[in-house]
Design a protein around this motif. Structure first.
Motif, PDB file in Angstrom:
ATOM      1  N   UNK A  66       0.853  -1.196   0.000  1.00 26.84           N
ATOM      2  CA  UNK A  66       0.000   0.000   0.000  1.00 26.84           C
ATOM      3  C   UNK A  66       0.885   1.241   0.000  1.00 26.84           C
ATOM      4  N   UNK A  67       1.555   1.528  -1.119  1.00 32.62           N
ATOM      5  CA  UNK A  67       2.541   2.608  -1.137  1.00 32.62           C
ATOM      6  C   UNK A  67       1.930   3.966  -0.830  1.00 32.62           C
ATOM      7  N   UNK A  68       2.537   4.653   0.134  1.00 31.62           N
ATOM      8  CA  UNK A  68       2.055   5.974   0.571  1.00 31.62           C
ATOM      9  C   UNK A  68       0.601   5.915   1.016  1.00 31.62           C
ATOM     10  N   UNK A  69       0.193   4.779   1.560  1.00 30.64           N
ATOM     11  CA  UNK A  69      -1.192   4.609   1.972  1.00 30.64           C
ATOM     12  C   UNK A  69      -1.476   5.221   3.331  1.00 30.64           C
ATOM     13  N   UNK A  70      -2.752   5.236   3.687  1.00 31.10           N
ATOM     14  CA  UNK A  70      -3.172   5.872   4.940  1.00 31.10           C
ATOM     15  C   UNK A  70      -4.104   4.984   5.762  1.00 31.10           C
ATOM     16  N   UNK A  71      -4.175   3.700   5.431  1.00 29.27           N
ATOM     17  CA  UNK A  71      -5.105   2.800   6.100  1.00 29.27           C
ATOM     18  C   UNK A  71      -4.631   2.534   7.527  1.00 29.27           C
ATOM     19  N   UNK A  72      -5.352   3.046   8.515  1.00 29.85           N
ATOM     20  CA  UNK A  72      -4.983   2.891   9.916  1.00 29.85           C
ATOM     21  C   UNK A  72      -5.976   1.973  10.602  1.00 29.85           C
ATOM     22  N   UNK A  73      -5.456   0.929  11.235  1.00 29.17           N
ATOM     23  CA  UNK A  73      -6.294  -0.042  11.937  1.00 29.17           C
ATOM     24  C   UNK A  73      -5.403  -0.754  12.954  1.00 29.17           C
ATOM     25  N   UNK A  74      -5.980  -1.683  13.715  1.00 34.89           N
ATOM     26  CA  UNK A  74      -5.242  -2.265  14.822  1.00 34.89           C
ATOM     27  C   UNK A  74      -4.933  -3.743  14.645  1.00 34.89           C
ATOM     28  N   UNK A  75      -4.963  -4.247  13.411  1.00 31.51           N
ATOM     29  CA  UNK A  75      -4.723  -5.671  13.190  1.00 31.51           C
ATOM     30  C   UNK A  75      -3.553  -5.963  12.244  1.00 31.51           C
ATOM     31  N   UNK A  76      -3.260  -5.084  11.321  1.00 38.03           N
ATOM     32  CA  UNK A  76      -2.264  -5.371  10.289  1.00 38.03           C
ATOM     33  C   UNK A  76      -0.992  -4.560  10.540  1.00 38.03           C
ATOM     34  N   UNK A  77       0.051  -5.194  11.092  1.00 36.72           N
ATOM     35  CA  UNK A  77       1.302  -4.462  11.274  1.00 36.72           C
ATOM     36  C   UNK A  77       1.924  -4.111   9.940  1.00 36.72           C
ATOM     37  N   UNK A  78       2.753  -3.087   9.947  1.00 35.16           N
ATOM     38  CA  UNK A  78       3.318  -2.552   8.708  1.00 35.16           C
ATOM     39  C   UNK A  78       4.840  -2.546   8.748  1.00 35.16           C
ATOM     40  N   UNK A  79       5.421  -2.827   7.611  1.00 37.62           N
ATOM     41  CA  UNK A  79       6.831  -2.561   7.378  1.00 37.62           C
ATOM     42  C   UNK A  79       6.952  -1.791   6.066  1.00 37.62           C
ATOM     43  N   UNK A  80       7.147  -0.511   6.182  1.00 41.40           N
ATOM     44  CA  UNK A  80       7.394   0.349   5.020  1.00 41.40           C
ATOM     45  C   UNK A  80       6.415   0.100   3.880  1.00 41.40           C
ATOM     46  N   UNK A  81       5.149   0.321   4.166  1.00 37.43           N
ATOM     47  CA  UNK A  81       4.068   0.246   3.173  1.00 37.43           C
ATOM     48  C   UNK A  81       3.644  -1.166   2.811  1.00 37.43           C
ATOM     49  N   UNK A  82       4.171  -2.167   3.493  1.00 41.62           N
ATOM     50  CA  UNK A  82       3.673  -3.535   3.355  1.00 41.62           C
ATOM     51  C   UNK A  82       2.850  -3.856   4.599  1.00 41.62           C
ATOM     52  N   UNK A  83       1.580  -4.168   4.393  1.00 39.69           N
ATOM     53  CA  UNK A  83       0.668  -4.510   5.479  1.00 39.69           C
ATOM     54  C   UNK A  83       0.550  -6.023   5.565  1.00 39.69           C
ATOM     55  N   UNK A  84       0.862  -6.578   6.736  1.00 41.17           N
ATOM     56  CA  UNK A  84       0.855  -8.024   6.938  1.00 41.17           C
ATOM     57  C   UNK A  84      -0.483  -8.491   7.490  1.00 41.17           C
ATOM     58  N   UNK A  85      -0.749  -9.792   7.285  1.00 40.36           N
ATOM     59  CA  UNK A  85      -1.969 -10.370   7.830  1.00 40.36           C
ATOM     60  C   UNK A  85      -3.206 -10.036   7.028  1.00 40.36           C
ATOM     61  N   UNK A  86      -3.062 -10.034   5.708  1.00 40.82           N
ATOM     62  CA  UNK A  86      -4.166  -9.606   4.835  1.00 40.82           C
ATOM     63  C   UNK A  86      -5.178 -10.738   4.642  1.00 40.82           C
ATOM     64  N   UNK A  87      -5.929 -11.017   5.690  1.00 40.36           N
ATOM     65  CA  UNK A  87      -7.009 -12.000   5.597  1.00 40.36           C
ATOM     66  C   UNK A  87      -8.134 -11.436   4.734  1.00 40.36           C
ATOM     67  N   UNK A  88      -9.045 -12.282   4.261  1.00 38.33           N
ATOM     68  CA  UNK A  88     -10.169 -11.757   3.478  1.00 38.33           C
ATOM     69  C   UNK A  88     -10.964 -10.687   4.221  1.00 38.33           C
ATOM     70  N   UNK A  89     -11.135 -10.849   5.536  1.00 40.04           N
ATOM     71  CA  UNK A  89     -11.872  -9.848   6.305  1.00 40.04           C
ATOM     72  C   UNK A  89     -11.140  -8.513   6.300  1.00 40.04           C
ATOM     73  N   UNK A  90      -9.836  -8.534   6.536  1.00 37.63           N
ATOM     74  CA  UNK A  90      -9.077  -7.287   6.566  1.00 37.63           C
ATOM     75  C   UNK A  90      -8.942  -6.683   5.174  1.00 37.63           C
ATOM     76  N   UNK A  91      -8.903  -7.518   4.161  1.00 36.84           N
ATOM     77  CA  UNK A  91      -8.942  -7.003   2.787  1.00 36.84           C
ATOM     78  C   UNK A  91     -10.266  -6.273   2.546  1.00 36.84           C
ATOM     79  N   UNK A  92     -11.352  -6.850   3.033  1.00 29.87           N
ATOM     80  CA  UNK A  92     -12.668  -6.210   2.886  1.00 29.87           C
ATOM     81  C   UNK A  92     -12.702  -4.855   3.584  1.00 29.87           C
ATOM     82  N   UNK A  93     -12.118  -4.796   4.783  1.00 33.37           N
ATOM     83  CA  UNK A  93     -12.066  -3.521   5.499  1.00 33.37           C
ATOM     84  C   UNK A  93     -11.179  -2.515   4.763  1.00 33.37           C
ATOM     85  N   UNK A  94     -10.093  -3.002   4.176  1.00 34.46           N
ATOM     86  CA  UNK A  94      -9.202  -2.119   3.417  1.00 34.46           C
ATOM     87  C   UNK A  94      -9.972  -1.460   2.272  1.00 34.46           C
ATOM     88  N   UNK A  95     -10.723  -2.258   1.539  1.00 38.10           N
ATOM     89  CA  UNK A  95     -11.511  -1.721   0.428  1.00 38.10           C
ATOM     90  C   UNK A  95     -12.579  -0.768   0.936  1.00 38.10           C
TER      91      UNK A  95
END
Length: 203
Positions: A71-100
């Protein structure tokens, strides 16, 4: 919230092309990892203005040895997917749905385009995303197109600043499936972020 939570030291003066580094600890990332045993694939997400159809943001879901969102230069803030430099980990279908859902609102809609790829291609995409480093604001399409151009079968993609051009190139891949996501939320992503975090906290 995980987005922008784990920040390493930065110089006092940053140029306009700099981006904040974020590095979630190993144990946090390890606990969050999500794996999808189905075939390897990439999903390109393009956020578009409802009125003009102009592209506003690009991101790439990668299903390789683990499922992440670049998610380059993204702004998605939540409490389940840790980030390393624009890579969001733990992209389950539910969290993908929330991302969208976070990005789709009354003024913007989201297109998701999915292409099946060989496992080694997906794994290379994952490695490139992890090695990319933090992306400056307004460089999302440039970073996404640069990553894709380095993959086997994607060399004809244009290097571009325009999210729509990446979407057009992605549509030319074999057997691409496409979905559109529309929501009627207010044009304030902070409201969506609060709603998403409340839902995640309640689980």
């Amino acid at each position: 919230m995980y987005r922008r939570q784990f920040i390493v030291g930065l110089p006092l003066a940053l140029s306009a092309c700099s981006a904040t580094e974020v590095w979630a600890p190993d144990d946090v990332v390890s606990r969050a990892i999500y794996r999808d045993p189905s075939a390897a694939y990439l999903t390109l997400y393009t956020m578009k203005n409802v009125g003009s159809d102009s592209g506003a943001h690009s991101a790439l879901l990668i299903n390789a040895s683990q499922r992440v969102i670049f998610d380059p230069a993204g702004s998605f803030e939540q409490n389940r997917m840790p980030e390393r430099n624009d890579v969001l980990f733990g992209a389950s279908p539910l969290l993908e749905e929330f991302y969208v859902s976070y990005h789709a609102r009354v003024t913007y809609y989201v297109i998701g385009q999915t292409a099946q790829v060989a496992p080694d291609v997906a794994e290379r995409a994952l490695k490139l995303a992890l090695a990319n480093g933090p992306v400056p604001q307004a460089h999302c399409a440039r970073s996404t197109s640069r990553l894709l151009r380095q993959l086997p079968g994607f060399a004809d993609f244009r290097q571009t600043w325009d999210p729509n051009r990446i979407s057009e190139d992605f549509a030319q891949l074999p057997n691409v499936t496409s979905r559109r996501f529309h929501e009627s939320d207010e044009d304030d992503k902070s409201i969506a972020a609060a709603r998403i975090n409340a839902a995640l906290t309640a689980q």
